[in-house]
Design an enzyme around this catalytic site. Structure first.
Site, PDB file in Angstrom:
ATOM      1  N   CYS A   6      31.089  47.930  33.200  1.00  0.00           N
ATOM      2  CA  CYS A   6      31.455  47.270  34.319  1.00  0.00           C
ATOM      3  C   CYS A   6      32.833  49.254  34.565  1.00  0.00           C
ATOM      4  O   CYS A   6      33.297  49.779  34.022  1.00  0.00           O
ATOM      5  CB  CYS A   6      32.517  46.450  33.711  1.00  0.00           C
ATOM      6  SG  CYS A   6      33.992  46.057  35.640  1.00  0.00           S
ATOM      7  N   CYS A  66      40.333  48.247  35.682  1.00  0.00           N
ATOM      8  CA  CYS A  66      41.341  47.205  35.802  1.00  0.00           C
ATOM      9  C   CYS A  66      41.820  46.463  34.267  1.00  0.00           C
ATOM     10  O   CYS A  66      41.452  46.423  33.196  1.00  0.00           O
ATOM     11  CB  CYS A  66      40.024  46.250  36.170  1.00  0.00           C
ATOM     12  SG  CYS A  66      40.251  44.725  36.449  1.00  0.00           S
ATOM     13  N   CYS A 125      39.566  43.319  31.180  1.00  0.00           N
ATOM     14  CA  CYS A 125      38.730  43.440  30.037  1.00  0.00           C
ATOM     15  C   CYS A 125      39.057  44.440  29.104  1.00  0.00           C
ATOM     16  O   CYS A 125      39.736  45.515  29.789  1.00  0.00           O
ATOM     17  CB  CYS A 125      37.266  43.747  30.426  1.00  0.00           C
ATOM     18  SG  CYS A 125      36.251  41.882  31.032  1.00  0.00           S
ATOM     19  N   CYS A 143      32.864  41.838  40.970  1.00  0.00           N
ATOM     20  CA  CYS A 143      33.419  41.652  38.779  1.00  0.00           C
ATOM     21  C   CYS A 143      31.699  41.094  38.593  1.00  0.00           C
ATOM     22  O   CYS A 143      31.050  39.909  38.534  1.00  0.00           O
ATOM     23  CB  CYS A 143      34.156  40.207  38.705  1.00  0.00           C
ATOM     24  SG  CYS A 143      34.560  40.039  37.120  1.00  0.00           S
ATOM     25  N   GLN A 161      37.445  25.087  32.787  1.00  0.00           N
ATOM     26  CA  GLN A 161      37.422  25.613  31.929  1.00  0.00           C
ATOM     27  C   GLN A 161      36.405  27.199  32.658  1.00  0.00           C
ATOM     28  O   GLN A 161      35.551  26.930  33.730  1.00  0.00           O
ATOM     29  CB  GLN A 161      36.088  24.999  31.087  1.00  0.00           C
ATOM     30  CG  GLN A 161      36.973  24.328  30.515  1.00  0.00           C
ATOM     31  CD  GLN A 161      38.104  24.872  29.152  1.00  0.00           C
ATOM     32  OE1 GLN A 161      38.026  26.045  29.031  1.00  0.00           O
ATOM     33  NE2 GLN A 161      38.805  23.962  28.675  1.00  0.00           N
ATOM     34  N   PHE A 195      46.289  15.138  27.558  1.00  0.00           N
ATOM     35  CA  PHE A 195      46.268  16.304  28.130  1.00  0.00           C
ATOM     36  C   PHE A 195      44.801  16.656  29.079  1.00  0.00           C
ATOM     37  O   PHE A 195      43.846  17.755  28.364  1.00  0.00           O
ATOM     38  CB  PHE A 195      46.741  17.647  27.524  1.00  0.00           C
ATOM     39  CG  PHE A 195      48.390  17.785  26.525  1.00  0.00           C
ATOM     40  CD1 PHE A 195      49.185  17.711  27.224  1.00  0.00           C
ATOM     41  CD2 PHE A 195      48.004  17.206  25.063  1.00  0.00           C
ATOM     42  CE1 PHE A 195      49.951  18.510  26.591  1.00  0.00           C
ATOM     43  CE2 PHE A 195      49.311  17.483  24.903  1.00  0.00           C
ATOM     44  CZ  PHE A 195      50.330  17.593  25.096  1.00  0.00           C
ATOM     45  N   GLU A 235      47.480  12.270  31.914  1.00  0.00           N
ATOM     46  CA  GLU A 235      47.664  13.486  31.732  1.00  0.00           C
ATOM     47  C   GLU A 235      49.414  13.762  33.266  1.00  0.00           C
ATOM     48  O   GLU A 235      49.026  12.776  32.951  1.00  0.00           O
ATOM     49  CB  GLU A 235      46.588  14.162  32.725  1.00  0.00           C
ATOM     50  CG  GLU A 235      46.271  15.615  33.929  1.00  0.00           C
ATOM     51  CD  GLU A 235      46.509  16.248  33.170  1.00  0.00           C
ATOM     52  OE1 GLU A 235      47.478  17.251  33.887  1.00  0.00           O
ATOM     53  OE2 GLU A 235      46.053  16.691  32.022  1.00  0.00           O
ATOM     54  N   ASP A 238      44.232  18.419  24.458  1.00  0.00           N
ATOM     55  CA  ASP A 238      43.644  19.652  24.959  1.00  0.00           C
ATOM     56  C   ASP A 238      44.655  20.133  25.724  1.00  0.00           C
ATOM     57  O   ASP A 238      44.994  19.993  26.520  1.00  0.00           O
ATOM     58  CB  ASP A 238      42.375  19.342  25.799  1.00  0.00           C
ATOM     59  CG  ASP A 238      41.975  21.318  26.127  1.00  0.00           C
ATOM     60  OD1 ASP A 238      42.815  21.836  26.186  1.00  0.00           O
ATOM     61  OD2 ASP A 238      41.463  22.024  27.294  1.00  0.00           O
ATOM     62  N   CYS A 245      44.172  26.936  23.434  1.00  0.00           N
ATOM     63  CA  CYS A 245      43.945  28.421  23.647  1.00  0.00           C
ATOM     64  C   CYS A 245      44.259  29.383  22.664  1.00  0.00           C
ATOM     65  O   CYS A 245      44.751  30.295  23.685  1.00  0.00           O
ATOM     66  CB  CYS A 245      43.970  28.465  25.045  1.00  0.00           C
ATOM     67  SG  CYS A 245      45.938  27.709  25.793  1.00  0.00           S
TER      68      CYS A 245
END
Length: 410
Positions: A59, A65, A68, A142, A242, A269, A289, A337, A363
């Site tokens: 990139c 940036c 990443c 991107c 996602q 969730f 939820e 989740d 996550c």
């Protein structure tokens, strides 16, 4: 004043770690680096002894940036590092479990991006933030995005210019859907009728599927749809999805496998239904939820999809009102989740329940380990953990943990 240090390890955020410790972005273990210190952090001036694991970033914005942080790391070293993040976190929490190899779920790239739009002396600019700062890095594309998002910086800039008179910093989310690009603007506040007309014209010129402000639909030219198993979901404005399509499919596949044979499943969730809609192909599902637009979108998708088992919905804040053991015990499996903060309150109620199987998606390895400890203390056994890499080139990793309760408790 610059100084030389030897990089000893790769840290949890992707920085090289030297003596002190000193954290140096864009360095690798075994390298000798020339750095300028700023407390525990340092700016890389030059790498004098490159690691064999160092590769050329693809990139053009990589060193500017902050999106990443690992494009300079060879794939095998990268996979070992990310797998190790999970292993080390569980070990520190005193949890023993099989950790499967890292699953690459980048697919054709990120299908949602959030751009920052700011007024600069040269005019309106759109891009991402520099590493650990609020400095805007203007971009034209991107490279880690799905091909449908490649024109999205220019589109976001065109919309931001229509909103420039407010002089407010904006966040512009763009999602690739089967109906086209879905754009949601945050930070501006409500638009007056004249501005709404201008935005409608912009959406027509830019061929957006939908344009909204803070979730308020300005115009929907085509339904922004995404497939979820057999179902087709119309994404709620500004709704969570996602990061990659393959990431969602991978996580859902692990969840469905964990719930194999279950006739009644609670999806906690549940969001807009990436797990519930697939589970309903085999089992009756209760989707719980807090986000009502997401839950309504899930409900509409379930009702319009032939062949699904019954899907019930319940709007509920599971942080304040987790499902209790008496409510949980009627299910053969539970999926949860939660957001990054985890699900401590719900985990405590599950630990006191008789649910045979829990599939925990997370996550954040740290909050996953905390909640896993609660379930294990309540009698569950963590059979395996599968790390899923849909946030390639970042320190973020998704997890799916499979917990089983000994049958004697049922």
């Amino acid at each position: 004043m610059a100084e030389r240090i030897r990089i000893e390890a790769l840290g949890a955020r992707g920085d090289g770690v030297g003596p002190g410790p000193t954290f140096v972005p864009y360095t690798l273990p075994g390298e000798t680096a020339l750095v300028e210190r700023d407390g525990a952090r340092a700016r890389l001036v030059a790498v004098e002894d490159p690691s064999p694991s160092r590769i050329e970033p693809f990139c053009p914005y990589f060193f500017q940036c902050g999106g990443c942080v690992t494009q300079h790391i060879a794939s095998d070293t990268y996979a070992a590092w990310k797998h190790g993040l999970v292993v080390d976190t569980l070990r520190r929490a005193g949890i023993e479990a099989e950790v499967a190899p890292l699953v690459d779920a980048h697919g054709d790239g990120r299908r949602r991006l959030t751009f920052h739009a700011r007024q600069t002396p040269e005019g309106m600019a759109v891009g991402f933030m520099a590493l650990r700062t609020h400095d805007l890095v203007s971009i034209t594309h991107c490279p880690i995005a799905t091909p449908a998002l490649l024109p999205s910086p220019a589109l976001a800039l065109a919309v931001a210019r229509r909103l420039a008179r407010s002089k407010k910093p904006l966040d512009i989310g763009v999602t690739a859907t089967d109906g086209g690009l879905d754009m949601d603007v945050r930070g501006h506040g409500p638009a007056n009728p004249s501005l709404r007309q201008s935005l409608v014209a912009a959406a027509n010129e830019l061929d957006l599927a939908r344009l909204s402000i803070h979730g308020d639909i300005v115009v929907e030219r085509r339904p922004p749809t995404v497939p979820m198993g057999r179902a087709t979901l119309v994404l709620p404005p500004g709704g969570f999805l996602q990061a990659t399509r393959l990431g969602e499919e991978t996580l859902a596949g692990l969840v469905v496998e964990a719930c194999s044979g279950a006739k009644r499943v609670a999806d906690l969730f549940a969001g807009c239904g990436p797990f519930a809609l697939r589970l309903a192909e085999r089992a009756e599902v209760l989707a719980v939820e807090q986000d009502k637009p997401a839950l309504q979108a899930l409900d509409r998708a379930a009702r319009s999809t032939p062949g699904l088992r019954r899907v019930m919905i319940e709007p509920r804040d599971l942080f304040r009102r987790p499902l209790l053991p008496l409510e949980l015990d009627r299910f053969d499996a539970v999926v949860m989740d939660p957001p990054r903060a985890g699900a401590e309150a719900q985990a405590r109620q599950l630990a006191a329940s008789k649910v045979p199987v829990v599939a925990s998606v997370s996550c954040d390895a740290g909050t996953f380990a905390r909640d896993a400890g609660i379930l294990i203390a309540g009698g569950y056994r963590l059979e395996r953990v599968t790390p899923v890499d849909q946030f390639r080139h970042s320190p973020h990793v998704e997890l799916v943990g499979l917990f089983r309760r000994p049958k004697s408790r049922r």
